[in-house]
Design a protein around this motif. Structure first.
Motif, PDB file in Angstrom:
ATOM      1  N   LYS A  93       0.840  -1.204   0.000  1.00 51.99           N
ATOM      2  CA  LYS A  93       0.000   0.000   0.000  1.00 51.99           C
ATOM      3  C   LYS A  93       0.871   1.249   0.000  1.00 51.99           C
ATOM      4  N   GLY A  94       1.995   1.193   0.722  1.00 52.60           N
ATOM      5  CA  GLY A  94       2.931   2.312   0.714  1.00 52.60           C
ATOM      6  C   GLY A  94       3.436   2.598  -0.682  1.00 52.60           C
ATOM      7  N   LEU A  95       3.725   1.537  -1.431  1.00 51.56           N
ATOM      8  CA  LEU A  95       4.193   1.688  -2.810  1.00 51.56           C
ATOM      9  C   LEU A  95       3.107   2.311  -3.684  1.00 51.56           C
ATOM     10  N   GLU A  96       1.855   1.932  -3.447  1.00 49.88           N
ATOM     11  CA  GLU A  96       0.740   2.533  -4.187  1.00 49.88           C
ATOM     12  C   GLU A  96       0.643   4.030  -3.893  1.00 49.88           C
ATOM     13  N   CYS A  97       0.850   4.396  -2.643  1.00 50.63           N
ATOM     14  CA  CYS A  97       0.815   5.818  -2.279  1.00 50.63           C
ATOM     15  C   CYS A  97       1.898   6.600  -3.023  1.00 50.63           C
ATOM     16  N   LEU A  98       3.097   6.027  -3.091  1.00 53.35           N
ATOM     17  CA  LEU A  98       4.195   6.697  -3.785  1.00 53.35           C
ATOM     18  C   LEU A  98       3.886   6.854  -5.273  1.00 53.35           C
ATOM     19  N   GLU A  99       3.260   5.849  -5.873  1.00 52.99           N
ATOM     20  CA  GLU A  99       2.896   5.937  -7.294  1.00 52.99           C
ATOM     21  C   GLU A  99       1.823   7.006  -7.502  1.00 52.99           C
ATOM     22  N   GLN A 100       0.873   7.091  -6.575  1.00 50.07           N
ATOM     23  CA  GLN A 100      -0.163   8.121  -6.657  1.00 50.07           C
ATOM     24  C   GLN A 100       0.461   9.511  -6.582  1.00 50.07           C
ATOM     25  N   ILE A 101       1.433   9.666  -5.710  1.00 47.99           N
ATOM     26  CA  ILE A 101       2.122  10.948  -5.557  1.00 47.99           C
ATOM     27  C   ILE A 101       2.914  11.292  -6.817  1.00 47.99           C
ATOM     28  N   ARG A 102       3.603  10.293  -7.359  1.00 48.72           N
ATOM     29  CA  ARG A 102       4.397  10.527  -8.582  1.00 48.72           C
ATOM     30  C   ARG A 102       3.489  10.909  -9.750  1.00 48.72           C
ATOM     31  N   THR A 103       2.343  10.249  -9.862  1.00 50.85           N
ATOM     32  CA  THR A 103       1.402  10.536 -10.946  1.00 50.85           C
ATOM     33  C   THR A 103       0.834  11.947 -10.820  1.00 50.85           C
ATOM     34  N   ALA A 104       0.556  12.364  -9.575  1.00 51.66           N
ATOM     35  CA  ALA A 104       0.022  13.715  -9.368  1.00 51.66           C
ATOM     36  C   ALA A 104       1.010  14.765  -9.853  1.00 51.66           C
ATOM     37  N   GLY A 105       2.288  14.552  -9.594  1.00 50.19           N
ATOM     38  CA  GLY A 105       3.331  15.395 -10.159  1.00 50.19           C
ATOM     39  C   GLY A 105       3.510  16.767  -9.555  1.00 50.19           C
ATOM     40  N   ASP A 106       2.780  17.072  -8.457  1.00 49.83           N
ATOM     41  CA  ASP A 106       2.879  18.424  -7.911  1.00 49.83           C
ATOM     42  C   ASP A 106       3.378  18.444  -6.467  1.00 49.83           C
ATOM     43  N   TYR A 107       4.047  17.374  -6.065  1.00 43.76           N
ATOM     44  CA  TYR A 107       4.614  17.322  -4.715  1.00 43.76           C
ATOM     45  C   TYR A 107       6.114  17.573  -4.765  1.00 43.76           C
ATOM     46  N   GLY A 108       6.547  18.577  -4.022  1.00 42.72           N
ATOM     47  CA  GLY A 108       7.971  18.891  -3.990  1.00 42.72           C
ATOM     48  C   GLY A 108       8.735  18.062  -2.977  1.00 42.72           C
ATOM     49  N   LEU A 109       8.002  17.497  -1.996  1.00 43.86           N
ATOM     50  CA  LEU A 109       8.649  16.770  -0.914  1.00 43.86           C
ATOM     51  C   LEU A 109       7.762  15.621  -0.460  1.00 43.86           C
ATOM     52  N   VAL A 110       8.359  14.447  -0.335  1.00 47.68           N
ATOM     53  CA  VAL A 110       7.690  13.272   0.223  1.00 47.68           C
ATOM     54  C   VAL A 110       8.433  12.842   1.477  1.00 47.68           C
ATOM     55  N   ILE A 111       7.696  12.667   2.564  1.00 50.54           N
ATOM     56  CA  ILE A 111       8.262  12.167   3.810  1.00 50.54           C
ATOM     57  C   ILE A 111       7.579  10.848   4.114  1.00 50.54           C
ATOM     58  N   TYR A 112       8.380   9.801   4.233  1.00 51.72           N
ATOM     59  CA  TYR A 112       7.845   8.431   4.144  1.00 51.72           C
ATOM     60  C   TYR A 112       8.344   7.554   5.283  1.00 51.72           C
ATOM     61  N   ALA A 113       7.447   6.725   5.825  1.00 50.83           N
ATOM     62  CA  ALA A 113       7.851   5.727   6.823  1.00 50.83           C
ATOM     63  C   ALA A 113       7.175   4.405   6.497  1.00 50.83           C
ATOM     64  N   CYS A 114       7.982   3.372   6.349  1.00 49.12           N
ATOM     65  CA  CYS A 114       7.468   2.033   6.111  1.00 49.12           C
ATOM     66  C   CYS A 114       8.577   1.053   6.492  1.00 49.12           C
ATOM     67  N   ASN A 115       8.312  -0.233   6.400  1.00 49.46           N
ATOM     68  CA  ASN A 115       9.278  -1.226   6.859  1.00 49.46           C
ATOM     69  C   ASN A 115      10.283  -1.649   5.792  1.00 49.46           C
ATOM     70  N   VAL A 116      10.104  -1.163   4.560  1.00 48.86           N
ATOM     71  CA  VAL A 116      11.072  -1.439   3.499  1.00 48.86           C
ATOM     72  C   VAL A 116      11.459  -0.114   2.854  1.00 48.86           C
ATOM     73  N   THR A 117      12.574  -0.114   2.144  1.00 47.83           N
ATOM     74  CA  THR A 117      13.123   1.147   1.662  1.00 47.83           C
ATOM     75  C   THR A 117      12.382   1.758   0.469  1.00 47.83           C
ATOM     76  N   GLN A 118      11.809   0.944  -0.432  1.00 45.76           N
ATOM     77  CA  GLN A 118      11.124   1.465  -1.634  1.00 45.76           C
ATOM     78  C   GLN A 118      12.059   2.326  -2.474  1.00 45.76           C
ATOM     79  N   LEU A 119      13.318   1.937  -2.566  1.00 49.60           N
ATOM     80  CA  LEU A 119      14.334   2.790  -3.169  1.00 49.60           C
ATOM     81  C   LEU A 119      14.054   3.076  -4.641  1.00 49.60           C
ATOM     82  N   ASP A 120      13.580   2.082  -5.391  1.00 49.47           N
ATOM     83  CA  ASP A 120      13.289   2.308  -6.811  1.00 49.47           C
ATOM     84  C   ASP A 120      12.211   3.378  -6.988  1.00 49.47           C
TER      85      ASP A 120
END
Length: 346
Positions: A93-120
């Motif tokens: 679900k965290g990965l889905e949130c990141l994809e939603q944010i990337r698609t929106a394209g208007d976020y200058g900063l993402v602050i993220y906490a989850c149990n895996v890095t999601q580096l890609d």
């Protein structure tokens, strides 16, 4: 509260490539003039996706939700929008949130906490001009790629175990309520627990058992009931990786008439949230280690301000480590008053 900060700012090379470098910087400053009051409109600088902030975490976790809300309020007061995203404790679900944010394209900063890095996913966001911070988790793979913001998990564990070592009776028997097995924070808190007991020279303290209960109050209550069945009144102390599990243990202890407020088992936690502070005030919890949500909120404000001003670029890394403190009967009233005035007394 002072902050120990390691600053890794990328230097711009002649060919436009970025390379990380480490140096010390200043602690995030509060009290900045709100953007509305300055009379200046927020403009998106070249290379930055936007001026909005996305805070992605498990919103059902009391400390994470409190921290996200504090950041949202501070950012709003300074002219920035902060949207809260809920991972529901699910890495997918965290990965889905990141994809939603990337698609929106208007976020200058993402602050993220989850149990895996999601580096890609982080790299994809940065390629689109979004700065990324991972907080409350320290993954080596992230170093030099995205920022890491943490309160020293080792210190959080060390502080409460150090307090326990000062207060537990001679030849005490203790049990340890651990968080999530393999999670970096639990690993470091556990190391802090053991190191503090060793450094205190309390060779007389025996650790009867330690079990991972995923920071869940109900699971900790069941675990404590099992320990009471196995060890009974041999148990003198409970050291827990968060206050919720400590409170679960207390419910089980109360059922057996063994709580500290009845003159028996001493209990220690981590987080210092409102319910934990109430436990300290009542005497059922002796102390709790504390990481200040305001540290993260102030750091978020400073980061987006630096991005908008052009002082930082989306690919720059700034790793921050905030100091831990502890709450006990000597200062708990200050924290209870703070939570009540801030509307967080729940």
């Amino acid at each position: 509260m002072k902050k120990k900060i390691v600053l890794l700012l990328a230097a711009v090379m002649a060919v436009g490539m970025l390379a990380g470098c480490g140096k010390k910087g200043n602690a995030p400053a509060s009290g900045a003039v709100p953007a509305e009051a300055s009379g200046q409109e927020l403009a998106v600088p070249e290379g930055l996706a936007g001026t909005k902030v996305a805070w992605v975490t498990i919103q059902s976790d009391a400390w994470h939700h409190q921290t996200a809300v504090k950041a949202q309020e501070l950012l709003a007061a300074n002219g920035f929008t902060c949207d809260l995203f809920d991972t529901n404790g699910d890495d997918a679900k965290g990965l889905e949130c990141l994809e939603q944010i990337r698609t929106a394209g208007d976020y200058g900063l993402v602050i993220y906490a989850c149990n895996v890095t999601q580096l890609d996913a982080f790299k994809q966001l940065m390629d689109k001009g979004t700065s990324v911070v991972m907080y409350a988790n320290d993954f080596e793979d992230n170093h030099g790629v995205v920022s890491t913001w943490v309160c020293s998990e080792y210190d959080l564990g060390y502080l409460v175990a150090e307090k326990a070592a000062q207060e537990l009776p001679e030849n005490a028997n203790v049990v340890l309520l651990r968080g999530i097995e393999g999670w970096s924070g639990s690993v470091m808190r556990g190391k802090g627990f053991h190191a503090a007991l060793e450094d205190a020279g309390r060779d007389d303290i025996t650790i009867l058992d330690e079990k991972f209960q995923k920071f869940q109050k109900a699971d900790a209550m069941t675990c404590m009931e099992d320990w009471i069945t196995a060890y009974g009144d041999k148990i003198n102390g409970v050291v827990s990786e968060n206050d919720d599990m400590a409170l679960g243990a207390i419910e089980a202890l109360r059922g057996a008439g063994m709580t500290a407020d009845a003159g028996h088992v001493l209990v220690y936690g981590i987080d210092g949230l409102y319910q934990g502070c109430k436990g300290i005030k009542e005497g059922s919890i002796q102390a709790s280690a504390y990481q200040d949500s305001n540290d993260y909120a102030e750091a978020a404000l400073e980061r987006i301000q630096k991005l908008v001003s052009g002082e930082m670029k989306p690919g720059d890394c700034e790793d921050l480590t905030f100091d831990a403190a502890y709450i006990d009967s000597s200062n708990v009233d200050e924290f209870l008053t703070y939570y009540e005035k801030a509307g967080m007394a729940q």
